[in-house]
Design a protein around this motif. Structure first.
Motif, PDB file in Angstrom:
ATOM      1  N   GLY A  44       0.951  -1.208   0.053  1.00  0.00           N
ATOM      2  CA  GLY A  44      -0.185  -0.146  -0.025  1.00  0.00           C
ATOM      3  C   GLY A  44       1.005   1.340  -0.062  1.00  0.00           C
ATOM      4  O   GLY A  44       2.181   1.117  -0.107  1.00  0.00           O
ATOM      5  N   PRO A  45       0.048   2.390   0.153  1.00  0.00           N
ATOM      6  CA  PRO A  45       1.001   3.843   0.139  1.00  0.00           C
ATOM      7  C   PRO A  45       2.101   3.898   1.555  1.00  0.00           C
ATOM      8  O   PRO A  45       1.524   3.078   2.427  1.00  0.00           O
ATOM      9  N   SER A  46       3.416   4.115   1.300  1.00  0.00           N
ATOM     10  CA  SER A  46       4.078   4.192   2.216  1.00  0.00           C
ATOM     11  C   SER A  46       4.125   5.191   3.472  1.00  0.00           C
ATOM     12  O   SER A  46       4.116   4.654   4.717  1.00  0.00           O
ATOM     13  N   PHE A  51       2.510   5.707   9.703  1.00  0.00           N
ATOM     14  CA  PHE A  51       1.355   6.272  10.349  1.00  0.00           C
ATOM     15  C   PHE A  51       1.727   4.780  11.262  1.00  0.00           C
ATOM     16  O   PHE A  51       1.232   5.725  13.080  1.00  0.00           O
ATOM     17  N   THR A  52       1.319   4.063  10.940  1.00  0.00           N
ATOM     18  CA  THR A  52       0.974   3.318  11.757  1.00  0.00           C
ATOM     19  C   THR A  52       2.034   2.781  12.472  1.00  0.00           C
ATOM     20  O   THR A  52       2.097   2.636  13.919  1.00  0.00           O
ATOM     21  N   LEU A  91      -7.071  -1.973   7.892  1.00  0.00           N
ATOM     22  CA  LEU A  91      -5.291  -1.609   7.019  1.00  0.00           C
ATOM     23  C   LEU A  91      -5.885  -2.521   5.598  1.00  0.00           C
ATOM     24  O   LEU A  91      -5.352  -2.610   5.087  1.00  0.00           O
ATOM     25  N   TRP A  92      -6.787  -3.328   5.798  1.00  0.00           N
ATOM     26  CA  TRP A  92      -7.562  -3.941   4.640  1.00  0.00           C
ATOM     27  C   TRP A  92      -8.011  -2.603   3.716  1.00  0.00           C
ATOM     28  O   TRP A  92      -7.226  -3.163   2.262  1.00  0.00           O
ATOM     29  N   LYS A  93      -8.135  -1.881   3.267  1.00  0.00           N
ATOM     30  CA  LYS A  93      -8.506  -0.358   3.456  1.00  0.00           C
ATOM     31  C   LYS A  93      -7.782  -0.345   1.978  1.00  0.00           C
ATOM     32  O   LYS A  93      -7.462   0.110   0.661  1.00  0.00           O
ATOM     33  N   TYR A  94      -6.446  -0.305   2.501  1.00  0.00           N
ATOM     34  CA  TYR A  94      -4.765   0.380   1.723  1.00  0.00           C
ATOM     35  C   TYR A  94      -4.261  -0.044   1.390  1.00  0.00           C
ATOM     36  O   TYR A  94      -3.267  -0.465   0.930  1.00  0.00           O
ATOM     37  N   LEU A  95      -4.429  -1.988   2.759  1.00  0.00           N
ATOM     38  CA  LEU A  95      -3.087  -2.722   1.960  1.00  0.00           C
ATOM     39  C   LEU A  95      -4.336  -4.380   1.451  1.00  0.00           C
ATOM     40  O   LEU A  95      -3.177  -4.480   0.408  1.00  0.00           O
TER      41      LEU A  95
END
Length: 386
Positions: A44-46, A51-52, A91-95
């Motif tokens: 996903g985006p860096s 952030f996480t 997390l699933w939304k982005y990864l």
């Protein structure tokens, strides 16, 4: 034909999870099993990683009490189930799309996770789609957290028998667990029978009858320079002959510079190094924080440990476990650390007791035991998507 029989998913939060993944990759390769390592955050985006993991590191540094509260609260079965569901969906939304693409690219039959985050994402995927895919979690600590537990996970590889009971308490089947130990680099097997002088030569160390190795993990966490100054002062005033203090600053360049500025013929400083196995094989005592990988490496070499105050959360659980198993002693202040270090260096009987504890707990072949079990699973599965 699949590009990888096994996909190993990890997270670069510290070096331990990635080191375990690399150890597994090496062990699988020796069995002729194709594997590929990927950090789940590359899907996903860096900014998602920043952030996480950045939030995690920020809390550890500035609000450790808050992190401890969150960790302990989420470790309860009910809260843990709700919080991990929310976290995984976020997390699933982005990864998620990137993970799907990764699986299509490599077409693995087994996915091994050395961090709970990818295991959670795979659970979301398994619920959304029907996949002929086996998943496994390699737990890199001496305790279990609900974020590792998923009913659709096929196998848990754990450090010790004690963790099997924890799996059952958290609601999954104990027969899914295999006690393998925590996978460590094959170099630690190489040095097991190496003479001290040979290990010293590889590590570029001068000879010393008593050597203390100090590490703060790959990130060089902790006030190592303060501890080193205190130890140097007290050791110089002791009656211990031919001693040396070796410090590994890891990737912490600032710490490495501060340590290198200390003038003492008894001090040797390393930055990030691939010679940890040889440094441990050349030492009489390891002073470190209770990370799952570093402690397992020391245990494999039966090296007595003196544990520094742990980070909140999983390290506190590791700390309690290792003290209970008599493979380590603990120190919470500079004064206590200095006093215990000198006691342990002088007291061969006490060090022997800690070595006996390590001998009972060690599983130096952990990576190969995991690879052996994965080989059995592969023989029973079909190629994904076939």
């Amino acid at each position: 034909m699949s590009l990888s029989d096994v996909l190993i998913l990890s997270v670069e939060a510290g070096a331990g999870h990635i080191r375990a993944a690399q150890a597994l990759h090496s062990a699988l390769k020796k069995r002729g099993i194709r594997s590929h390592i990927e950090d789940i955050f590359t899907c996903g985006p860096s900014w998602v990683f920043r952030f996480t993991i950045g939030s995690y590191m920020h809390m550890l540094h500035y609000t450790p009490g808050l992190y401890r509260k969150l960790y302990d609260t989420s470790a309860t079965l009910k809260v843990g189930s709700l919080s991990k569901s929310f976290f995984n969906q976020s997390l699933w939304k982005y990864l998620g799309p990137g993970l799907k693409a990764l699986l299509q690219e490599h077409k693995p039959r087994v996915v091994i996770c050395t961090h709970p985050f990818p295991l959670g994402l795979l659970s979301v995927l398994k619920k959304e789609e029907s996949l002929d895919l086996k998943t496994a979690g390699v737990v890199t600590d001496f305790s279990f957290h609900p974020f590792w537990i998923y009913s659709d996970c096929d196998r848990y590889y754990v450090a010790a028998e004690d963790l099997i009971d924890e799996i059952e308490k958290l609601g999954d089947k104990r027969e899914k667990a295999v006690v393998t130990g925590i996978p460590i680099d094959p170099s630690f097997l190489t040095v097991t029978d190496m003479k001290r002088e040979a290990a010293e030569e590889v590590a570029a160390l001068s000879s010393a009858s008593h050597r203390i190795l100090i590490m703060g993990g790959s990130l060089g966490l902790g006030a190592l320079d303060v501890w080193v100054n205190s130890l140097l002062l007290q050791m110089q005033n002791s009656d211990i002959d031919t001693w040396q203090i070796v410090v590994v600053a890891g990737k912490n360049k600032s710490l490495e510079e501060r340590l290198s500025a200390i003038e003492s013929p008894h001090l040797k400083v390393y930055g990030f190094t691939d010679k940890i196995a040889y440094l441990m094989a050349s030492s009489d005592l390891l002073i470190t924080k209770p990370g799952g990988l570093s402690s397992s490496e020391a245990i494999a070499l039966e090296l007595p440990q003196l544990l520094l105050s742990p980070l909140p959360g999983h390290e506190e659980r590791n700390y309690q476990f290792l003290l209970k198993k008599d493979v380590a002693r603990g120190a919470s202040t500079v004064e206590e650390l200095t006093k215990l270090t000198i006691q342990l260096i002088k007291d061969h009987k006490e060090r022997s007791l800690l070595q006996e504890g390590a001998k009972k707990l060690k599983k130096a072949q952990a990576a190969y035991h995991v690879a052996e079990d994965i080989d059995k699973i592969l023989s029973q599965t079909s190629v994904m998507g076939s």
